[in-house]
Scaffold this active site. Structure first.
Site, PDB file in Angstrom:
ATOM      1  N   THR A  72      79.132  -6.771 -63.375  1.00 52.30           N
ATOM      2  CA  THR A  72      78.957  -6.018 -62.125  1.00 52.30           C
ATOM      3  C   THR A  72      77.615  -6.327 -61.478  1.00 52.30           C
ATOM      4  O   THR A  72      77.535  -6.574 -60.265  1.00 52.30           O
ATOM      5  CB  THR A  72      79.093  -4.511 -62.394  1.00 52.30           C
ATOM      6  OG1 THR A  72      80.452  -4.224 -62.745  1.00 52.30           O
ATOM      7  CG2 THR A  72      78.728  -3.694 -61.161  1.00 52.30           C
ATOM      8  N   GLN A 180      86.665 -13.157 -66.133  1.00 48.38           N
ATOM      9  CA  GLN A 180      87.899 -13.284 -66.917  1.00 48.38           C
ATOM     10  C   GLN A 180      88.270 -14.731 -67.230  1.00 48.38           C
ATOM     11  O   GLN A 180      89.249 -14.976 -67.944  1.00 48.38           O
ATOM     12  CB  GLN A 180      89.062 -12.611 -66.178  1.00 48.38           C
ATOM     13  CG  GLN A 180      88.957 -11.112 -66.073  1.00 48.38           C
ATOM     14  CD  GLN A 180      89.112 -10.408 -67.410  1.00 48.38           C
ATOM     15  OE1 GLN A 180      89.549 -10.998 -68.403  1.00 48.38           O
ATOM     16  NE2 GLN A 180      88.752  -9.129 -67.456  1.00 48.38           N
ATOM     17  N   HIS A 202      80.592  -9.160 -72.980  1.00 48.79           N
ATOM     18  CA  HIS A 202      81.529  -8.413 -73.816  1.00 48.79           C
ATOM     19  C   HIS A 202      82.983  -8.797 -73.589  1.00 48.79           C
ATOM     20  O   HIS A 202      83.867  -8.333 -74.301  1.00 48.79           O
ATOM     21  CB  HIS A 202      81.334  -6.899 -73.634  1.00 48.79           C
ATOM     22  CG  HIS A 202      81.870  -6.335 -72.371  1.00 48.79           C
ATOM     23  ND1 HIS A 202      83.063  -5.642 -72.318  1.00 48.79           N
ATOM     24  CD2 HIS A 202      81.393  -6.337 -71.112  1.00 48.79           C
ATOM     25  CE1 HIS A 202      83.281  -5.243 -71.071  1.00 48.79           C
ATOM     26  NE2 HIS A 202      82.280  -5.653 -70.321  1.00 48.79           N
ATOM     27  N   THR A 238      62.570  -5.471 -68.621  1.00 49.56           N
ATOM     28  CA  THR A 238      62.359  -6.059 -69.940  1.00 49.56           C
ATOM     29  C   THR A 238      63.631  -6.723 -70.430  1.00 49.56           C
ATOM     30  O   THR A 238      64.712  -6.125 -70.407  1.00 49.56           O
ATOM     31  CB  THR A 238      61.924  -4.981 -70.953  1.00 49.56           C
ATOM     32  OG1 THR A 238      60.716  -4.376 -70.474  1.00 49.56           O
ATOM     33  CG2 THR A 238      61.691  -5.577 -72.316  1.00 49.56           C
ATOM     34  N   CYS A 336      88.035  -0.755 -65.203  1.00 53.00           N
ATOM     35  CA  CYS A 336      87.212  -0.023 -64.237  1.00 53.00           C
ATOM     36  C   CYS A 336      88.045   0.918 -63.363  1.00 53.00           C
ATOM     37  O   CYS A 336      87.511   1.855 -62.783  1.00 53.00           O
ATOM     38  CB  CYS A 336      86.460  -1.008 -63.348  1.00 53.00           C
ATOM     39  SG  CYS A 336      85.298  -2.050 -64.235  1.00 53.00           S
TER      40      CYS A 336
END
Length: 394
Positions: A72, A180, A202, A238, A336
């Site tokens: 995103t 994807q 992920h 960071t 989502c």
């Protein structure tokens, strides 16, 4: 009983090797990579080694790899950053009606802020026409954003053809949401003439909370955040050292396994379609029954790992929970949007009626699956439909 997990497009299980690597980095290399002391320098070296590894897998230069918090953010940085980085006279963006929410909602927000947006239609398979892209490009067009693989249906967009068209217009940049596609569909960063390419860890067996954005060398982007100027000033904050190292390792494992994965998953897809072909209540969305043979060959039109089905007139969550009773986990729409009660925006854009668009489920395969798992899934679908048919008539 361990469930049969068919929701890899929402999130894939982490590779055991990646879990071990991330754990070791968290334990041993906790210093801030921006710190000047030795521990900070060691952490920074790990990040740069990971960056070089990611770049190598895509055929990119290390300086073209930016790490983010996920797909995103990568999509938003690509779109908003590209628009903010050019003259105010350049106010036109082109995308499609079937993009992931992180692209679609982003351009809708920009539209409210005065950016002119062209949202192109797709055909019944969910593919945009390259000719429509060519016709939509104007003198003030700054960006074309088209996803590589649709997150709901698995259809592959003609990225190479679109890239060739966009590259003829020096003022236009081409962004591709590859979340994807990575590890499922071959992609050549240089050959495709793509300026910006988004990915998410992920989805490929890496940790959550890490993404990547390939940014073509020499391209101007404006950052989303103000801060310490990390990632060449494009992504302050960071750096997530364990996540970045884990991402590079997951990408390596995913890319190395892609030839076998594609062969297995295309076979799974056809096996499932054959097994449910005589269940009239279930219809295939996107690349359907009559196009199955075209899926195998030089010109793939669908990714191997996603099958989208509808039970028109039946709420998809009912089917999801029925399958869960058999230990099978699937999803509705994209992760989502899975809690939304609205019809699938993607399926509506493909021209399907509301009943079909409201009753869709998504099945997505993973590396752990074998043929017997597909047979178990098909049998559970058959049983679930048989139990739900009386409810349909009541």
């Amino acid at each position: 009983m361990k469930p049969y997990y068919f929701d890899h497009s929402a999130s894939a299980p982490m590779y055991p090797k990646v879990i071990d690597t991330v754990s070791d980095i968290m334990r041993l290399h906790y210093a801030n990579p921006a710190a000047l002391h030795r521990s900070g320098a060691e952490a920074a070296k790990l990040v740069e080694r990971a960056r070089a590894g990611v770049a190598e897998r895509f055929g990119a230069a290390p300086g073209e790899v930016i790490f983010t918090s996920g797909g995103t953010e990568s999509n938003n940085l690509a779109i908003r950053g590209a628009i903010a980085g050019v003259s105010r006279a350049m106010k036109h963006v082109i995308t499609t009606a079937t993009e992931h929410a992180s692209v679609f909602e982003c351009v809708k927000q920009l539209q409210l802020q005065g950016i002119d947006v062209t949202i192109l239609p797709v055909d019944a398979e969910g593919r945009v026409s390259p000719d429509d892209i060519a016709k939509a490009i104007r003198k003030d067009t700054v960006l074309v954003s088209v996803m590589h693989v649709n997150n709901e249906t698995g259809v592959i967009q003609p990225i190479k053809e679109i890239g060739a068209i966009v590259s003829r217009h020096s003022q236009v940049r081409f962004h591709v949401d590859g979340v994807q596609a990575i590890g499922k569909v071959p992609f050549d960063w240089r050959d495709a003439k793509v300026d910006l390419y988004s990915g998410s860890a992920h989805k490929i067996g890496g940790p959550k909370g890490v993404g990547l954005l390939l940014v073509k060398e020499g391209m101007r982007l404006s950052p989303l955040f103000s801060g310490g100027g990390q990632e060449d000033g494009l992504r302050s904050g960071t750096l997530n050292v364990p996540g970045i190292v884990g991402t590079a390792q997951a990408l390596r494992l995913t890319m190395e396994g892609m030839p076998l994965r594609r062969e297995k998953m295309y076979a799974f897809r056809l096996r499932l379609l054959d097994a449910i072909a005589d269940i009239p209540e279930l219809v295939v969305n996107g690349i359907g029954e009559r196009q199955r043979e075209a899926d195998i060959g030089e010109s793939y039109r669908t990714a191997p790992h996603i099958v989208n089905l509808s039970y028109p007139g039946m709420r998809p969550e009912v089917l999801v929970h029925m399958l869960e009773k058999h230990g099978i986990l699937i999803s509705t729409q994209s992760a989502c949007s899975s809690k939304s009660l609205k019809p699938s925006r993607v399926l509506l854009a493909m021209g399907y009626e509301e009943a079909r668009a409201s009753g869709s489920i998504r099945i997505s395969f993973g590396d752990e699956h074998e043929q017997q798992h597909i047979d178990i899934l098909a049998a559970a679908l058959r049983q679930a439909v048989a139990e739900l048919k009386p409810l349909e008539r009541s």
